[in-house]
Design a protein around this motif. Structure first.
Motif, PDB file in Angstrom:
ATOM      1  N   GLY A 243       0.841  -1.200   0.000  1.00  0.00           N
ATOM      2  CA  GLY A 243       0.000   0.000   0.000  1.00  0.00           C
ATOM      3  C   GLY A 243       0.872   1.244   0.000  1.00  0.00           C
ATOM      4  N   TYR A 244       0.471   2.243  -0.770  1.00  0.00           N
ATOM      5  CA  TYR A 244       1.301   3.451  -0.908  1.00  0.00           C
ATOM      6  C   TYR A 244       0.482   4.679  -0.522  1.00  0.00           C
ATOM      7  N   ASP A 245       1.151   5.704  -0.018  1.00  0.00           N
ATOM      8  CA  ASP A 245       0.401   6.908   0.327  1.00  0.00           C
ATOM      9  C   ASP A 245       0.228   7.797  -0.912  1.00  0.00           C
ATOM     10  N   GLY A 246      -0.514   8.903  -0.733  1.00  0.00           N
ATOM     11  CA  GLY A 246      -0.953   9.727  -1.860  1.00  0.00           C
ATOM     12  C   GLY A 246       0.147  10.205  -2.774  1.00  0.00           C
ATOM     13  N   ASP A 247       1.326  10.519  -2.230  1.00  0.00           N
ATOM     14  CA  ASP A 247       2.396  11.027  -3.087  1.00  0.00           C
ATOM     15  C   ASP A 247       3.541  10.034  -3.236  1.00  0.00           C
ATOM     16  N   GLY A 248       3.359   8.823  -2.705  1.00  0.00           N
ATOM     17  CA  GLY A 248       4.308   7.739  -2.996  1.00  0.00           C
ATOM     18  C   GLY A 248       5.567   7.698  -2.159  1.00  0.00           C
ATOM     19  N   ASP A 249       5.562   8.383  -0.993  1.00  0.00           N
ATOM     20  CA  ASP A 249       6.777   8.308  -0.180  1.00  0.00           C
ATOM     21  C   ASP A 249       6.608   7.473   1.094  1.00  0.00           C
ATOM     22  N   ARG A 250       5.438   6.850   1.272  1.00  0.00           N
ATOM     23  CA  ARG A 250       5.268   5.968   2.431  1.00  0.00           C
ATOM     24  C   ARG A 250       4.682   4.638   1.988  1.00  0.00           C
ATOM     25  N   LEU A 251       5.156   3.581   2.673  1.00  0.00           N
ATOM     26  CA  LEU A 251       4.772   2.221   2.303  1.00  0.00           C
ATOM     27  C   LEU A 251       4.071   1.519   3.466  1.00  0.00           C
ATOM     28  N   GLY A 252       3.003   0.787   3.166  1.00  0.00           N
ATOM     29  CA  GLY A 252       2.364  -0.091   4.141  1.00  0.00           C
ATOM     30  C   GLY A 252       2.330  -1.487   3.549  1.00  0.00           C
ATOM     31  N   VAL A 253       2.667  -2.497   4.364  1.00  0.00           N
ATOM     32  CA  VAL A 253       2.791  -3.852   3.813  1.00  0.00           C
ATOM     33  C   VAL A 253       1.850  -4.827   4.523  1.00  0.00           C
ATOM     34  N   ILE A 254       1.269  -5.713   3.747  1.00  0.00           N
ATOM     35  CA  ILE A 254       0.431  -6.803   4.253  1.00  0.00           C
ATOM     36  C   ILE A 254       1.140  -8.114   3.928  1.00  0.00           C
ATOM     37  N   ASP A 255       1.351  -8.967   4.944  1.00  0.00           N
ATOM     38  CA  ASP A 255       2.018 -10.245   4.646  1.00  0.00           C
ATOM     39  C   ASP A 255       1.014 -11.250   4.062  1.00  0.00           C
ATOM     40  N   GLU A 256       1.509 -12.444   3.736  1.00  0.00           N
ATOM     41  CA  GLU A 256       0.655 -13.407   3.020  1.00  0.00           C
ATOM     42  C   GLU A 256      -0.505 -13.902   3.877  1.00  0.00           C
ATOM     43  N   LYS A 257      -0.407 -13.657   5.201  1.00  0.00           N
ATOM     44  CA  LYS A 257      -1.498 -14.075   6.093  1.00  0.00           C
ATOM     45  C   LYS A 257      -2.505 -12.955   6.296  1.00  0.00           C
ATOM     46  N   GLY A 258      -2.243 -11.798   5.725  1.00  0.00           N
ATOM     47  CA  GLY A 258      -3.172 -10.679   5.853  1.00  0.00           C
ATOM     48  C   GLY A 258      -2.867  -9.749   7.015  1.00  0.00           C
ATOM     49  N   SER A 259      -1.707  -9.926   7.652  1.00  0.00           N
ATOM     50  CA  SER A 259      -1.351  -9.050   8.779  1.00  0.00           C
ATOM     51  C   SER A 259      -0.548  -7.848   8.291  1.00  0.00           C
ATOM     52  N   ILE A 260      -0.729  -6.724   9.005  1.00  0.00           N
ATOM     53  CA  ILE A 260       0.015  -5.507   8.654  1.00  0.00           C
ATOM     54  C   ILE A 260       1.441  -5.610   9.187  1.00  0.00           C
ATOM     55  N   MET A 261       2.412  -5.208   8.368  1.00  0.00           N
ATOM     56  CA  MET A 261       3.796  -5.099   8.829  1.00  0.00           C
ATOM     57  C   MET A 261       4.121  -3.608   8.889  1.00  0.00           C
ATOM     58  N   TRP A 262       4.314  -3.092  10.087  1.00  0.00           N
ATOM     59  CA  TRP A 262       4.569  -1.654  10.240  1.00  0.00           C
ATOM     60  C   TRP A 262       5.990  -1.300   9.819  1.00  0.00           C
ATOM     61  N   GLY A 263       6.231  -0.015   9.717  1.00  0.00           N
ATOM     62  CA  GLY A 263       7.533   0.494   9.262  1.00  0.00           C
ATOM     63  C   GLY A 263       8.714  -0.049  10.053  1.00  0.00           C
ATOM     64  N   ASP A 264       8.535  -0.198  11.381  1.00  0.00           N
ATOM     65  CA  ASP A 264       9.678  -0.673  12.181  1.00  0.00           C
ATOM     66  C   ASP A 264       9.999  -2.139  11.887  1.00  0.00           C
ATOM     67  N   MET A 265       8.952  -2.931  11.588  1.00  0.00           N
ATOM     68  CA  MET A 265       9.195  -4.337  11.256  1.00  0.00           C
ATOM     69  C   MET A 265       9.865  -4.439   9.874  1.00  0.00           C
ATOM     70  N   LEU A 266       9.460  -3.582   8.953  1.00  0.00           N
ATOM     71  CA  LEU A 266      10.107  -3.573   7.634  1.00  0.00           C
ATOM     72  C   LEU A 266      11.588  -3.206   7.783  1.00  0.00           C
ATOM     73  N   LEU A 267      11.851  -2.249   8.669  1.00  0.00           N
ATOM     74  CA  LEU A 267      13.244  -1.837   8.888  1.00  0.00           C
ATOM     75  C   LEU A 267      14.091  -2.998   9.397  1.00  0.00           C
TER      76      LEU A 267
END
Ligand SMILES: [Zn+2]
Length: 459
Positions: A243-267
């Motif tokens: 998932g991307y924000d309106g201007d494309g500088d923020r990312l939100g991720v959903i894993d294969e189980k449907g759970s959200i992975m926040w920015g700190d977990m991506l880091l």
């Protein structure tokens, strides 16, 4: 003195000059002549720093072309050159700045905010303007202390070079199954052809540009906005949702189980990869991130650096510390190892796909073995802008007096034996932002209740 920035002779509203950008409701503060004077102020600022080549872009909002045109007129009046990249996502404008070596850049955008908002992000000499610099700019405008000259106007389509760059950086062996949701923001028309050319098997959601944001606001850290992406991943048994924000500088991720992975977990995932190649490297992250991130950076032999929330501030700290990686809980992710060190959610998502491709792991198992703390989402408490900083100061004094270990890097972060609580003044809204993390759900409940009750006494 009376400010002549528009025909109504209203006083310049300093409140729209925020910590790291300018953001306002169009009808209230961006309609009229303000963008023209802002352009003159920015051009003056650029010229006085010994520079003159400005590139400008804007998001897909309906008010963007008008604001951008007025900014351009203002900048040209100071004698600066302006290159117009027209409607592009923020990372494409930043890419243009770095790739062609412009002296300065302006991006007309209100990121994920509702349609009635707009704003401006500013870069001078590869550094995002923030804090004092933005206040100095407001001073220039207030005093009408402008440089004069006659600049030249050029147009440049920068997207082909951006796509070429990305195609040169990424190759995938496997056919990953992906869903992307750009929330009808600015990114759709850039990311769709890029993912097609990269051979990624993807389901596009809301990739048409529509500034009324008819499906959901383009803010991928609000779980409500990720519901359709989650459903698409689950229903189609996909590897990952992006998932991307309106201007494309923020990312939100959903894993294969449907759970959200926040920015700190991506880091954590990126840090594991980068620290393998660059042992001892520094990773900069904001105060809201989980303790688990610090622990994982240390375990992988890296140096964790906790810093203030805000894209300009993290970027600046990364420069100072020569850190190859940085990021925020909110999904701003910065790579300076093989990229230019700014927050590009497209680049960040491709780095993640590359890790999936090369490890062959499932998205959720990239975090195997990482200690999971319990945390609250961001709790927003509405407080007038005039009061929010004073309340944070009072809370700092209170907790310092109680002999708690605190960090005042940004707001107040109070450490307890079994967790931490953070309160800071939002830089973009009249609100306090609270986040609590703890070892288990009982401790979380206890710290949360105590902390919120304490804040309540100061409201
Ligand atoms: Zn954004």
């Amino acid at each position: 003195m009376v400010i002549r920035y528009n025909k109504y002779k209203m006083k310049l509203n300093r409140k729209i000059f925020r910590e790291y950008d300018i953001r306002a409701v169009y009808e209230e503060d961006l309609k009229g002549d303000l963008p023209y004077y802002l352009g003159k102020g920015f051009g003056t600022f650029v010229k006085r720093s010994g520079r003159k080549n400005v590139c400008i872009g804007g998001d897909n909002r309906s008010t963007t072309p008008e604001i951008k045109d007025k900014l351009i007129k203002g900048i040209l009046k100071t004698g600066c050159e302006v290159t117009d990249t027209e409607i592009v996502p923020t990372p494409v404008l930043y890419f243009a700045l770095h790739n062609y070596g412009f002296d300065a850049g302006l991006m007309v955008t209100a990121s994920h905010n509702p349609p009635e908002f707009n704003g401006v992000k500013m870069v001078v000499g590869n550094k995002s303007l923030y804090g004092k610099d933005i206040q100095n700019l407001a001073d220039i405008i207030e005093k009408e202390d402008f440089e004069t000259g006659k600049g030249q106007y050029l147009k440049k389509n920068v997207t082909p070079d951006y796509l070429r760059f990305m195609l040169g950086q990424f190759k995938f062996k496997k056919k990953l199954k992906v869903a992307i949701d750009t929330g009808n923001g600015t990114l759709g028309p850039t990311i769709v052809p890029l993912f097609e050319k990269l051979g990624i098997d993807f389901i596009p959601l809301y990739t048409d540009s529509d500034p009324t944001f008819p499906n959901h606001l383009p803010d991928p850290v609000v779980p409500e906005n990720l519901k359709d992406l989650m459903k698409t991943v689950i229903d189609n048994k996909l590897d990952i949702g992006l998932g991307y924000d309106g201007d494309g500088d923020r990312l939100g991720v959903i894993d294969e189980k449907g759970s959200i992975m926040w920015g700190d977990m991506l880091l954590i995932i990126y840090a594991h990869e980068i620290l393998q190649k660059s042992p001892g490297a520094k990773v900069v992250f904001d105060v809201k991130c989980s303790r688990a991130l610090e622990e994982e950076i240390e375990k992988s032999g890296g140096i964790p650096i906790m810093w203030k929330t805000g894209h300009s501030l993290i970027e600046d700290k990364m420069h100072q510390e020569n850190a190859p990686l940085g990021g925020e809980l909110s999904g701003h992710l910065y790579f300076a190892d093989n990229y230019y060190g700014f927050d590009d959610a497209v680049y960040a998502s491709l780095r993640l796909l590359q890790i999936l491709d090369s490890t062959g792991k499932k998205t959720s198992s990239l975090l195997e073995g990482v200690k999971r703390y319990h945390s609250t989402p961001e709790i927003r408490i509405e407080v007038p802008d005039e009061k929010k900083f004073a309340i944070v100061e009072d809370l700092k004094n209170l907790f310092t007096g109680k002999n708690n270990r605190i960090s005042d890097i940004d707001g107040v972060k109070v450490f307890f034996p079994d967790g931490w609580a953070l309160v800071r003044a939002s830089n973009t809204q009249p609100a306090l932002v609270v986040r609590v993390e703890a070892e288990d759900s009982d401790s979380l409940k206890k710290i949360r209740e105590m902390f919120l009750a304490t804040i309540d006494r100061f409201l």
